[in-house]
Motif scaffolding. Sequence first.
Motif, mmCIF file in Angstrom:
data_model
loop_
_atom_site.group_PDB
_atom_site.id
_atom_site.type_symbol
_atom_site.label_atom_id
_atom_site.label_comp_id
_atom_site.label_asym_id
_atom_site.label_seq_id
_atom_site.Cartn_x
_atom_site.Cartn_y
_atom_site.Cartn_z
ATOM 1 N N UNK A 230 -6.879 -3.463 7.471
ATOM 2 C CA UNK A 230 -6.058 -2.976 6.240
ATOM 3 C C UNK A 230 -6.894 -1.845 5.594
ATOM 4 N N UNK A 231 -6.017 -0.765 4.934
ATOM 5 C CA UNK A 231 -7.049 0.515 4.487
ATOM 6 C C UNK A 231 -6.646 0.658 3.019
ATOM 7 N N UNK A 232 -6.739 -0.067 2.192
ATOM 8 C CA UNK A 232 -6.175 0.141 0.616
ATOM 9 C C UNK A 232 -5.162 0.898 0.441
ATOM 10 N N UNK A 233 -5.424 1.913 -0.428
ATOM 11 C CA UNK A 233 -4.045 2.941 -0.614
ATOM 12 C C UNK A 233 -3.872 3.617 0.441
ATOM 13 N N UNK A 234 -4.336 3.533 1.670
ATOM 14 C CA UNK A 234 -4.132 4.293 2.917
ATOM 15 C C UNK A 234 -3.066 3.407 3.845
ATOM 16 N N UNK A 235 -2.838 2.122 3.088
ATOM 17 C CA UNK A 235 -1.865 1.223 4.022
ATOM 18 C C UNK A 235 -2.348 0.106 4.621
ATOM 19 N N UNK A 236 -1.602 -0.780 4.919
ATOM 20 C CA UNK A 236 -2.044 -2.028 5.560
ATOM 21 C C UNK A 236 -0.804 -2.971 5.949
ATOM 22 N N UNK A 237 -1.201 -4.063 6.463
ATOM 23 C CA UNK A 237 -0.206 -5.178 6.750
ATOM 24 C C UNK A 237 -0.289 -6.415 6.132
ATOM 25 N N UNK B 260 4.742 3.567 -0.854
ATOM 26 C CA UNK B 260 4.895 2.185 0.039
ATOM 27 C C UNK B 260 3.644 1.824 0.730
ATOM 28 N N UNK B 261 3.312 2.122 2.114
ATOM 29 C CA UNK B 261 2.156 1.803 2.490
ATOM 30 C C UNK B 261 2.202 0.763 3.632
ATOM 31 N N UNK B 262 3.301 0.261 4.148
ATOM 32 C CA UNK B 262 3.312 -0.703 5.234
ATOM 33 C C UNK B 262 3.088 -0.099 6.724
ATOM 34 N N UNK C 55 10.388 0.178 9.547
ATOM 35 C CA UNK C 55 10.075 -0.739 8.549
ATOM 36 C C UNK C 55 8.956 -0.120 8.192
ATOM 37 N N UNK C 56 8.815 0.188 6.814
ATOM 38 C CA UNK C 56 7.745 0.966 6.237
ATOM 39 C C UNK C 56 7.068 0.517 4.573
#
Length: 334
Positions: free
Chosen positions: A182-189, A93-95, A279-280
């Motif tokens: 944002x953080x690549x594979x670490x997640x973002x918006x 996922x990652x949101x 929300x994820x």
Amino acid sequence: PGEPEAKVWNRPPIDCNFPGGVELQEIVKYEFLEAKYLILETVAEEGAPLQTREEIYEINRKLVESHNRGPSGYKLQLNQFAHLTADEMKSFKGLRLSTVEGSKPHTHVDDDEVEELAKHLPDSWDWRDHGAVTRVKNQRMCGSCWAFSAIGCLEGAHFLKTGELVELPEQLLMDCSWDAGNGGCLGGDMSNALNWIKEVGGVTTSIQYGRYYAENGRCHLDKKHLISPIKNVTQVARSVNALKVALVNHGPLSVGIATPPDFQLYKNGVYKPSEWGETDHGVVLVGYGVLNGEKYWLVKNSWGENWGMEGYILISAEGDTLNILDSAYYVTMQ
């Protein structure tokens, strides 16, 4: 030798009577052994006892069988995620919705205009039928859903502006939009991503930037070849009619949703769980309609074509199911 036997799902036999058949059989045999020992690994979520892959798979098998015997309007299946825990699924996922003041786009709200436009909407809509949706992609084990959601929205907007359906690079957002939060594979918006594209002046094509690697890389954006410049990023008002009006008039939407535990095992039907959390996960809203009397949103996921309905899911359009009304965005092009 010496390893305990593990129950694994059956793989159909391979016919070797064709060129390359023997080599294919060896590959399948290797993958089978790899899967067998994967099942024998032990995993544990924080505070939980260790579980083998076989035990996790068995828990999900019972969940699927129990659910599918019930009266629910959607079905589950054992798929590529059946051996993973809920904690491990976070990597698919990652949101991470931004909480920074002023980081959100402007919300256009005109209730009278929305209700008037909603009177003239078709009973169903599917942007795939109008050529605005690219193939289903696969983010793999990388928290980059936000990039796929943003790019899916931009691909649709580019099509509406130019009449050309072009694949745009999620990898570019993963490599280059760190200064937007944002953080690549670490997640973002996805809203951060879309606003970053607006500030930069566009993106390149996937062919020009390079393929998706499911890992963070070094930004190599060539600003001499930018396309798809964004004029405005707009957050849709929190209502069913506002979402429909925005979808039909502005193309596929970038939306955030919640993903309950059985979401990973979805097969078909209108997904309507009894409860959900925060929300994820970022996805792309491409249509709406009615199935067996149930109103639904047609959503494109980024888990490949082997998940759900060839990569898609029908989410109940009753109320704010899975928080789908809370974080929805469209872009207008320059």
